[in-house]
Structures are given as C-alpha cells and as structure tokens.
Design a protein around this motif. Sequence first.
Motif, short mmCIF file in Angstrom:
data_model
loop_
_atom_site.label_atom_id
_atom_site.label_comp_id
_atom_site.label_asym_id
_atom_site.label_seq_id
_atom_site.Cartn_x
_atom_site.Cartn_y
_atom_site.Cartn_z
N LYS A 5 -4.33 6.80 -0.33
CA LYS A 5 -5.33 5.40 -1.05
C LYS A 5 -3.80 5.06 -2.13
CE LYS A 5 -6.78 7.19 -5.78
NZ LYS A 5 -7.97 7.30 -6.33
N MET A 6 -4.57 3.49 -2.33
CA MET A 6 -3.39 2.89 -3.15
C MET A 6 -4.38 2.69 -4.00
SD MET A 6 -1.38 0.32 -0.77
CE MET A 6 -2.66 -1.07 -0.19
N ARG A 7 -2.88 2.53 -4.91
CA ARG A 7 -4.39 2.01 -6.62
C ARG A 7 -3.49 1.13 -7.60
NH1 ARG A 7 -1.02 4.10 -11.51
NH2 ARG A 7 -0.64 6.02 -10.55
N PRO A 8 -3.84 0.63 -8.20
CA PRO A 8 -2.79 -1.18 -9.22
C PRO A 8 -2.34 0.18 -9.34
CG PRO A 8 -5.13 -1.53 -9.04
CD PRO A 8 -5.36 -0.22 -8.18
N ALA A 9 -0.85 0.00 -10.13
CA ALA A 9 0.39 0.27 -10.51
C ALA A 9 -0.21 -0.53 -12.10
CB ALA A 9 1.55 -0.07 -9.91
N SER A 10 0.54 0.71 -13.50
CA SER A 10 0.75 0.40 -14.49
C SER A 10 2.25 0.23 -14.87
CB SER A 10 0.16 0.94 -15.08
OG SER A 10 0.18 1.96 -14.89
N ASP A 11 2.65 -0.19 -16.17
CA ASP A 11 3.58 0.13 -16.34
C ASP A 11 4.75 1.08 -16.56
OD1 ASP A 11 4.05 -2.96 -16.67
OD2 ASP A 11 3.78 -2.37 -18.77
N ALA A 12 3.26 2.72 -16.43
CA ALA A 12 3.88 3.89 -16.99
C ALA A 12 4.38 4.05 -15.58
CB ALA A 12 2.47 4.76 -17.20
N ASP A 13 3.81 3.56 -14.66
CA ASP A 13 4.69 4.31 -13.07
C ASP A 13 6.20 3.78 -12.63
OD1 ASP A 13 2.01 5.53 -12.18
OD2 ASP A 13 1.28 2.93 -11.77
N GLU A 98 -2.76 -2.68 6.02
CA GLU A 98 -3.62 -3.40 5.63
C GLU A 98 -2.61 -4.73 4.46
OE1 GLU A 98 -5.76 -1.81 1.03
OE2 GLU A 98 -5.71 -0.17 2.45
N LEU A 99 -1.84 -4.47 3.88
CA LEU A 99 -1.93 -5.60 2.88
C LEU A 99 -1.21 -6.65 3.89
CD1 LEU A 99 1.59 -3.81 1.23
CD2 LEU A 99 -0.61 -5.11 0.37
N LEU A 100 -0.93 -6.47 5.17
CA LEU A 100 -0.62 -8.10 6.18
C LEU A 100 -1.92 -8.75 6.33
CD1 LEU A 100 1.99 -6.77 8.08
CD2 LEU A 100 2.81 -7.89 6.38
N GLU A 101 -2.94 -6.96 6.49
CA GLU A 101 -4.37 -8.00 6.80
C GLU A 101 -4.99 -8.90 5.75
OE1 GLU A 101 -6.97 -4.69 8.03
OE2 GLU A 101 -5.96 -4.82 9.95
N ARG A 102 -4.55 -8.68 4.37
CA ARG A 102 -4.61 -10.32 3.61
C ARG A 102 -3.97 -11.09 2.96
NH1 ARG A 102 -4.10 -5.19 -1.57
NH2 ARG A 102 -5.64 -3.60 -0.85
N CYS A 103 -3.26 -10.76 3.83
CA CYS A 103 -1.91 -12.00 4.25
C CYS A 103 -2.56 -13.10 5.53
CB CYS A 103 -0.55 -11.35 4.00
SG CYS A 103 0.35 -11.15 2.87
#
Length: 147
Positions: A5-13, A98-103
């Motif tokens: 799965k993908m989750r939004p990154a944070s500065d802590a990553d 998944e990312l290219l489908e968004r684009c």
Amino acid sequence: MADWKMRPASDADVEAVAELRAVVMRDDLERLGRYDGRRVRQLLRDGFGAAHTWVIEVGGDFAGCVALRPAGDIRWLEHFYLAPHAQGIGIGSAVLRELLERCDRDGVAVRLNVLRGSAARRLYERHGFLAESEDPVDVFMVRRPVR
C-alpha cells in the motif's frame, strides 16, 4: 505479488528514504563513477518534499517511496525507490500504473530522469515513457497522457 500500500509521506520519513536511496542507487552510481554515500543521502534530504511523496509499505513495513511533483502542466516522477526485497515482484509496476492513471485522468504528461544503464529504464519504457535526451549521467524521459 506481495501485499502493498501507499501512504502519504511525512517529514519524519526523510532519513529512511535517504538511506534507501543510498542502497538502491549504489551499484549504478559506482558504475558511473559517481557514488558518494554522504552526497547521495544529502541530495535526497535537500530535495525531499513530503507533500507530494508517498511511502510504499509491504506487509506494513517500509519498502520504498515515490514522489509525483507538480510543475506547471506536467508532473515529475521522482524518488522512486524500492528496497531490494520488494523489487522484481510487480510492486514497482503496480505503483507506477496507479500514479500514471491519476496523471491520465488529469491529462498531464509525466517527466523523469533515470541513471544511464539503470534497469529501471526498462520499467519506465514498459509504461510508455520515451527518452527525450541524455547527458553523461542521466536519461530524461517523458510520457504523454493516455486518453
């Protein structure tokens, strides 16, 4: 394919991503005579933007990241790194699809650069990226939106 799965990154990553970058890019950078572990990590820290970055998890554990940074009417695919144990099992293709489908839905082209001689170039070509130009280190590629 493994459960991912993908989750939004944070500065802590940022440190985990910087370390992964040093690991996965080492062979290609050494081949090009450009590996400097400290510099590889610092360049990631300097260019990391959590707002447009996702962390890739496999089985709930950190396994990579990818960024899709808007720049006018295009997106830049950046910092796409998968840990060695997550490579070659379809996760990279699934994330990219998944990312290219968004684009495609947004009607925007995607640009990236990949190290010359990197196996990652084949992944990008399979997903419709075409080389536009090259320099001694990088190949610059683009993929136009599919309607």
